[in-house]
Design a protein around this motif. Structure first.
Motif, PDB file in Angstrom:
ATOM      1  N   TYR A  48       3.457   0.033  10.883  1.00  0.00           N
ATOM      2  CA  TYR A  48       2.741  -0.799  11.859  1.00  0.00           C
ATOM      3  C   TYR A  48       1.412  -1.364  11.334  1.00  0.00           C
ATOM      4  O   TYR A  48       1.184  -2.577  11.409  1.00  0.00           O
ATOM      5  N   PRO A  49       0.471  -0.542  10.780  1.00  0.00           N
ATOM      6  CA  PRO A  49      -0.792  -1.117  10.290  1.00  0.00           C
ATOM      7  C   PRO A  49      -0.582  -2.069   9.112  1.00  0.00           C
ATOM      8  O   PRO A  49      -1.337  -3.036   8.944  1.00  0.00           O
ATOM      9  N   LYS A  52       0.448  -5.374  10.602  1.00  0.00           N
ATOM     10  CA  LYS A  52      -0.693  -6.070  11.212  1.00  0.00           C
ATOM     11  C   LYS A  52      -1.519  -6.774  10.145  1.00  0.00           C
ATOM     12  O   LYS A  52      -1.949  -7.920  10.319  1.00  0.00           O
ATOM     13  N   GLU A  53      -1.763  -6.080   9.011  1.00  0.00           N
ATOM     14  CA  GLU A  53      -2.546  -6.667   7.919  1.00  0.00           C
ATOM     15  C   GLU A  53      -1.813  -7.860   7.307  1.00  0.00           C
ATOM     16  O   GLU A  53      -2.419  -8.880   6.981  1.00  0.00           O
ATOM     17  N   LEU A  55       0.331  -9.867   8.831  1.00  0.00           N
ATOM     18  CA  LEU A  55       0.260 -10.993   9.765  1.00  0.00           C
ATOM     19  C   LEU A  55      -1.133 -11.621   9.772  1.00  0.00           C
ATOM     20  O   LEU A  55      -1.282 -12.832   9.931  1.00  0.00           O
ATOM     21  N   LYS A  56      -2.153 -10.779   9.601  1.00  0.00           N
ATOM     22  CA  LYS A  56      -3.534 -11.283   9.553  1.00  0.00           C
ATOM     23  C   LYS A  56      -3.719 -12.189   8.338  1.00  0.00           C
ATOM     24  O   LYS A  56      -4.314 -13.274   8.424  1.00  0.00           O
TER      25      LYS A  56
END
Length: 286
Positions: A48-49, A52-53, A55-56
């Motif tokens: 998950y993290p 997120k990174e 996609l950022k």
């Protein structure tokens, strides 16, 4: 899953299929049943993290805007061109381009272009080198000038000259003097040796000596001074070859861009500006 599908503007079934494909590609289960909904598995919590990174960074990538920082042009040339072409740059639209102008000897200009330390070179004595594209700009004339009213009745061997302190290394044109004078044909009375063209011009305007320089430089000097402080031409024998050609140099890998064309036009205008003054110069000489 229903809320996620709404945020993504896709159907619930489409999102379910996408998640299935993702889990198959990752070779692990990301979601598990939890009551009436879903929860992340241990692998899902680990990924998950990272997701997120990812996609950022993806978002930042697509938000990158074209750089507006100033570009730069590095030009190497002999001093006689530096003195005059800079006046034309104010008419050349180069946007936010910054310029580096270097006074260099022929040979050094070409080598720095090969090494990509210069973008362009301007010279009258090109050294053919692999990797350097040489473009002819136009012709100009090197002439002998002195202050009006000085050295009357003296022949060329009696007139004191100001000359460049440094000579040139071997070049295809056989020019050994940095100002283009062919010493083997007409030796000069070298009274002053200087390393700055500005110093040479000042000595000439004081009436201390004569100078050998391009006609377009002499015209620029005369345009900046009054009628009592003009340079006039000392006619040299016809045997003395005084016609030279200006060349614009670039790396062979560098395209003939709009930047190149603007620079070419500026130099062309500089060396051809003398044509409108040539008659006046001849009339003022003796």
């Amino acid at each position: 899953m229903t809320k996620a599908a709404k945020l993504l503007h896709i159907t619930h079934s489409a999102l379910s299929k996408s998640m299935k494909v993702l889990q198959e590609e990752l070779c692990c289960a990301l979601l598990r049943p939890s009551g009436r909904g879903l929860a992340l598995t241990d692998e899902g919590l680990r990924i998950y993290p990272l997701a997120k990174e990812f996609l950022k960074q993806e978002e930042l990538f697509f938000k990158i805007k074209k750089s507006r920082e100033p570009t730069s042009i590095r030009i190497g040339t002999v001093e006689i061109f530096l003195l005059t072409i800079i006046e034309q740059f104010k008419f050349v639209e180069l946007g936010q381009t910054t310029m580096t102008l270097l006074d260099l000897d022929p040979g050094n200009i070409e080598q720095m272009i090969v090494n990509r330390q210069l973008d362009y070179g301007i010279t009258y004595a090109p050294f053919p080198m692999s990797g350097v594209e040489i473009t002819e700009i136009g012709d100009f004339y090197l002439k002998c000038y002195h202050l009006h009213g000085t050295f009357k009745g003296l022949n060329i061997s009696e007139i004191p000259f100001v000359v460049p302190a440094q000579g040139l290394s071997n070049n295809p044109l056989g020019i050994r003097e940095r100002d283009g004078w062919i010493e083997s044909i007409y030796p000069r009375n070298k009274k002053y040796s200087v390393n700055l063209l500005a110093t040479a011009i000042e000595l000439t305007l004081q009436g201390q000596c004569a100078i050998y320089l391009p006609d377009f430089v002499a015209n620029k000097i005369n345009a900046q001074h009054g009628s009592d402080n003009q340079l006039v031409e000392y006619p040299l024998p016809k045997l003395h070859k005084n016609k030279q050609t200006a060349f614009l140099l670039r790396h062979k890998d560098k395209e003939e861009s709009s930047e190149f064309k603007k620079l070419y036009k500026a130099i062309k205008k500089t060396i051809t500006a003398s044509s409108g003054h040539s008659k006046r110069n001849r009339a003022a000489s003796y």
